[in-house]
Design a protein around this motif. Structure first.
Motif, PDB file in Angstrom:
ATOM      1  N   ALA A  96      54.068  30.672  29.510  1.00 56.15           N
ATOM      2  CA  ALA A  96      53.401  31.170  30.843  1.00 56.15           C
ATOM      3  C   ALA A  96      54.460  31.631  31.743  1.00 56.15           C
ATOM      4  CB  ALA A  96      52.680  30.018  31.751  1.00 56.15           C
ATOM      5  N   ASN A  97      55.677  32.271  31.177  1.00 57.75           N
ATOM      6  CA  ASN A  97      56.813  32.621  32.162  1.00 57.75           C
ATOM      7  C   ASN A  97      56.311  33.863  32.890  1.00 57.75           C
ATOM      8  OD1 ASN A  97      56.733  33.569  29.400  1.00 57.75           O
ATOM      9  ND2 ASN A  97      58.355  34.954  29.901  1.00 57.75           N
ATOM     10  N   GLU A  98      57.299  34.090  33.672  1.00 55.93           N
ATOM     11  CA  GLU A  98      56.952  35.555  34.676  1.00 55.93           C
ATOM     12  C   GLU A  98      57.108  36.665  33.659  1.00 55.93           C
ATOM     13  OE1 GLU A  98      56.462  36.262  37.584  1.00 55.93           O
ATOM     14  OE2 GLU A  98      56.742  34.267  38.719  1.00 55.93           O
ATOM     15  N   ASP A  99      56.255  37.652  33.878  1.00 61.49           N
ATOM     16  CA  ASP A  99      56.149  38.947  32.967  1.00 61.49           C
ATOM     17  C   ASP A  99      56.292  38.629  31.544  1.00 61.49           C
ATOM     18  OD1 ASP A  99      56.637  40.420  34.984  1.00 61.49           O
ATOM     19  OD2 ASP A  99      58.889  40.389  34.868  1.00 61.49           O
ATOM     20  N   GLY A 100      55.443  37.493  31.104  1.00 61.74           N
ATOM     21  CA  GLY A 100      55.027  37.014  29.901  1.00 61.74           C
ATOM     22  C   GLY A 100      53.802  37.296  29.304  1.00 61.74           C
ATOM     23  N   PHE A 101      53.284  37.089  28.146  1.00 58.03           N
ATOM     24  CA  PHE A 101      51.892  37.457  27.504  1.00 58.03           C
ATOM     25  C   PHE A 101      50.870  36.940  28.309  1.00 58.03           C
ATOM     26  CE2 PHE A 101      48.338  35.698  25.101  1.00 58.03           C
ATOM     27  CZ  PHE A 101      48.150  36.720  24.508  1.00 58.03           C
ATOM     28  N   VAL A 102      50.881  35.951  28.914  1.00 59.47           N
ATOM     29  CA  VAL A 102      49.701  35.279  29.885  1.00 59.47           C
ATOM     30  C   VAL A 102      49.560  36.151  31.085  1.00 59.47           C
ATOM     31  CG1 VAL A 102      48.769  33.498  31.292  1.00 59.47           C
ATOM     32  CG2 VAL A 102      49.991  32.838  29.087  1.00 59.47           C
ATOM     33  N   GLU A 103      50.859  36.345  31.876  1.00 60.91           N
ATOM     34  CA  GLU A 103      50.688  37.070  33.194  1.00 60.91           C
ATOM     35  C   GLU A 103      50.247  38.462  32.880  1.00 60.91           C
ATOM     36  OE1 GLU A 103      54.356  38.014  35.798  1.00 60.91           O
ATOM     37  OE2 GLU A 103      53.317  36.320  36.689  1.00 60.91           O
ATOM     38  N   ASN A 104      50.964  39.175  31.925  1.00 66.22           N
ATOM     39  CA  ASN A 104      50.438  40.577  31.512  1.00 66.22           C
ATOM     40  C   ASN A 104      48.904  40.878  31.314  1.00 66.22           C
ATOM     41  OD1 ASN A 104      52.899  41.599  32.235  1.00 66.22           O
ATOM     42  ND2 ASN A 104      53.675  41.174  30.214  1.00 66.22           N
ATOM     43  N   LEU A 105      48.545  39.928  30.475  1.00 59.03           N
ATOM     44  CA  LEU A 105      47.099  39.829  30.015  1.00 59.03           C
ATOM     45  C   LEU A 105      46.351  39.608  31.325  1.00 59.03           C
ATOM     46  CD1 LEU A 105      45.250  40.271  27.713  1.00 59.03           C
ATOM     47  CD2 LEU A 105      45.470  37.820  27.308  1.00 59.03           C
ATOM     48  N   THR A 106      46.599  38.784  32.109  1.00 66.36           N
ATOM     49  CA  THR A 106      45.665  38.550  33.359  1.00 66.36           C
ATOM     50  C   THR A 106      45.729  39.970  34.226  1.00 66.36           C
ATOM     51  OG1 THR A 106      46.602  36.400  33.688  1.00 66.36           O
ATOM     52  CG2 THR A 106      45.712  37.498  35.540  1.00 66.36           C
ATOM     53  N   THR A 107      46.872  40.666  34.318  1.00 68.23           N
ATOM     54  CA  THR A 107      47.139  41.725  34.747  1.00 68.23           C
ATOM     55  C   THR A 107      45.963  42.880  34.249  1.00 68.23           C
ATOM     56  OG1 THR A 107      49.217  41.762  35.349  1.00 68.23           O
ATOM     57  CG2 THR A 107      48.284  43.862  35.675  1.00 68.23           C
ATOM     58  N   VAL A 108      45.742  42.932  32.856  1.00 72.37           N
ATOM     59  CA  VAL A 108      44.946  43.721  31.991  1.00 72.37           C
ATOM     60  C   VAL A 108      43.591  43.518  32.336  1.00 72.37           C
ATOM     61  CG1 VAL A 108      44.253  44.633  29.926  1.00 72.37           C
ATOM     62  CG2 VAL A 108      46.717  44.432  30.522  1.00 72.37           C
ATOM     63  N   ALA A 109      43.282  42.200  32.466  1.00 73.50           N
ATOM     64  CA  ALA A 109      41.768  41.926  32.895  1.00 73.50           C
ATOM     65  C   ALA A 109      41.430  42.126  34.184  1.00 73.50           C
ATOM     66  CB  ALA A 109      41.704  40.207  32.502  1.00 73.50           C
ATOM     67  N   LEU A 110      42.203  41.982  35.166  1.00 73.74           N
ATOM     68  CA  LEU A 110      41.892  42.352  36.565  1.00 73.74           C
ATOM     69  C   LEU A 110      42.145  43.887  36.665  1.00 73.74           C
ATOM     70  CD1 LEU A 110      44.417  39.785  38.372  1.00 73.74           C
ATOM     71  CD2 LEU A 110      42.140  39.664  38.111  1.00 73.74           C
ATOM     72  N   LEU A 111      42.803  44.524  36.175  1.00 76.39           N
ATOM     73  CA  LEU A 111      42.881  45.961  36.113  1.00 76.39           C
ATOM     74  C   LEU A 111      41.585  46.618  35.464  1.00 76.39           C
ATOM     75  CD1 LEU A 111      44.309  48.526  37.085  1.00 76.39           C
ATOM     76  CD2 LEU A 111      45.656  48.564  34.918  1.00 76.39           C
ATOM     77  N   GLY A 112      41.063  45.796  34.271  1.00 71.26           N
ATOM     78  CA  GLY A 112      39.937  46.137  33.623  1.00 71.26           C
ATOM     79  C   GLY A 112      38.499  46.128  34.345  1.00 71.26           C
ATOM     80  N   VAL A 113      38.569  45.193  35.510  1.00 74.84           N
ATOM     81  CA  VAL A 113      37.467  45.053  36.332  1.00 74.84           C
ATOM     82  C   VAL A 113      37.423  46.062  37.345  1.00 74.84           C
ATOM     83  CG1 VAL A 113      36.298  43.584  38.151  1.00 74.84           C
ATOM     84  CG2 VAL A 113      37.244  42.358  36.149  1.00 74.84           C
ATOM     85  N   SER A 114      38.751  46.393  37.732  1.00 77.29           N
ATOM     86  CA  SER A 114      39.011  47.446  38.528  1.00 77.29           C
ATOM     87  C   SER A 114      38.358  48.698  38.211  1.00 77.29           C
ATOM     88  CB  SER A 114      40.148  47.668  39.206  1.00 77.29           C
ATOM     89  OG  SER A 114      40.402  48.668  40.224  1.00 77.29           O
ATOM     90  N   ILE A 115      38.873  49.057  36.716  1.00 74.91           N
ATOM     91  CA  ILE A 115      38.289  50.298  36.287  1.00 74.91           C
ATOM     92  C   ILE A 115      37.088  50.344  36.213  1.00 74.91           C
ATOM     93  CG2 ILE A 115      38.780  51.629  34.031  1.00 74.91           C
ATOM     94  CD1 ILE A 115      41.507  50.676  34.031  1.00 74.91           C
ATOM     95  N   LEU A 116      36.334  49.374  35.426  1.00 72.55           N
ATOM     96  CA  LEU A 116      34.897  49.259  35.267  1.00 72.55           C
ATOM     97  C   LEU A 116      34.140  49.763  36.538  1.00 72.55           C
ATOM     98  CD1 LEU A 116      32.519  48.565  33.721  1.00 72.55           C
ATOM     99  CD2 LEU A 116      32.777  46.053  34.233  1.00 72.55           C
ATOM    100  N   CYS A 117      34.608  49.093  37.870  1.00 74.51           N
ATOM    101  CA  CYS A 117      34.082  49.410  38.913  1.00 74.51           C
ATOM    102  C   CYS A 117      34.220  51.082  39.344  1.00 74.51           C
ATOM    103  CB  CYS A 117      34.528  48.661  40.147  1.00 74.51           C
ATOM    104  SG  CYS A 117      33.909  46.793  39.949  1.00 74.51           S
ATOM    105  N   GLY A 118      35.431  51.572  39.094  1.00 74.72           N
ATOM    106  CA  GLY A 118      35.696  52.882  39.382  1.00 74.72           C
ATOM    107  C   GLY A 118      34.877  53.677  38.717  1.00 74.72           C
ATOM    108  N   ILE A 119      34.573  53.567  37.238  1.00 76.82           N
ATOM    109  CA  ILE A 119      33.953  54.303  36.371  1.00 76.82           C
ATOM    110  C   ILE A 119      32.327  54.073  36.776  1.00 76.82           C
ATOM    111  CG2 ILE A 119      32.883  54.407  34.045  1.00 76.82           C
ATOM    112  CD1 ILE A 119      35.463  53.397  33.006  1.00 76.82           C
TER     113      ILE A 119
END
Length: 231
Positions: free
Chosen positions: A48-71
């Motif tokens: 769960a380190n900085e810029d690791g797998f968990v943090e980057n995947l969290t960013t993808v999930a949050l960005l996914g919600v934003s993109i879904l709303c944008g679409i």
């Protein structure tokens, strides 16, 4: 006034996408639990380190919600009221902001330096708001922990009951395009909370943020009031 369209404690249909995401999240939680209980150092510095797998995947999930709303906003611009558009745009901006904050707006990715303001006021000397320190108060603890916890309890437990039973609450949520959770979303989030609390490692909340992002993506993708998001 009760709306018979939605039963107060109806579980809701679990879609194929829900199953796959829950399975993936379950595997991550199992790995997190094993590593967190056996080796806290490995959990904090590699899992769960900085810029690791968990943090980057969290960013993808949050960005996914934003993109879904944008679409949805782009495709249905001419099919809904201004309140619906306002709510959808607001969520798109909110989750884009959360994704940006998660990776300090790409600072470590692109290698640009922190300016003087954030160097002096940010607990990690990074360009983000959630690590700011005002006086002796950490914004992250005040807003992103305590306040967010309250919001989550209200949104995941209280509002679903009110939405299913009170007509004006239903009308308000539908008018502003607020997705309403199915009960399986709430149950999974509560299970995740229990598992994360067992992990002794300091950076266990990174896993909690990942669960937040993934579950909220499912909520926005297939909410109880999904008819509101159609043309």
């Amino acid at each position: 006034m009760q709306n018979k369209k939605y039963a107060a404690f109806q579980m809701g249909k679990i879609t194929k996408t829900d199953r796959w995401v829950y399975l993936f999240l379950g595997l991550i939680l199992i790995v997190a639990l094993i590593i967190g209980l056996r080796d806290e150092t490995a959990f904090n510095t590699r899992f769960a380190n900085e810029d690791g797998f968990v943090e980057n995947l969290t960013t993808v999930a949050l960005l996914g919600v934003s993109i879904l709303c944008g679409i949805r906003l782009f495709r249905q611009w001419n099919h809904h009221t201004w309140t619906w558009l306002l709510g959808t745009a607001g969520f798109a901006i909110l989750f884009f902001f959360a994704a940006g904050e998660e990776i300090s707006w790409g600072q470590r990715i692109f290698g640009w330096e922190t300016n003087e303001y954030f160097m002096e006021r940010n607990a990690q000397s990074e360009t983000n708001l959630h690590n700011l320190v005002v006086g002796e108060t950490k914004i992250n603890k005040l807003i992103f922990s305590q306040l967010l916890t309250l919001v989550m309890v209200v949104y995941l437990i209280i509002t679903p009951i009110l939405y299913r039973r009170i007509k004006w609450v239903q009308d308000l949520f539908d008018r502003f395009a607020v997705p309403v959770v199915h009960w399986h979303h709430t149950i999974i989030f509560l299970l995740v909370t229990g598992i994360v609390l067992v992990i002794p490692a300091e950076r266990k909340w990174e896993v909690y943020e990942l669960a937040f992002g993934m579950i909220f993506f499912l909520i926005f993708l297939n909410p109880l009031n999904k008819e509101v998001f159609k043309n």
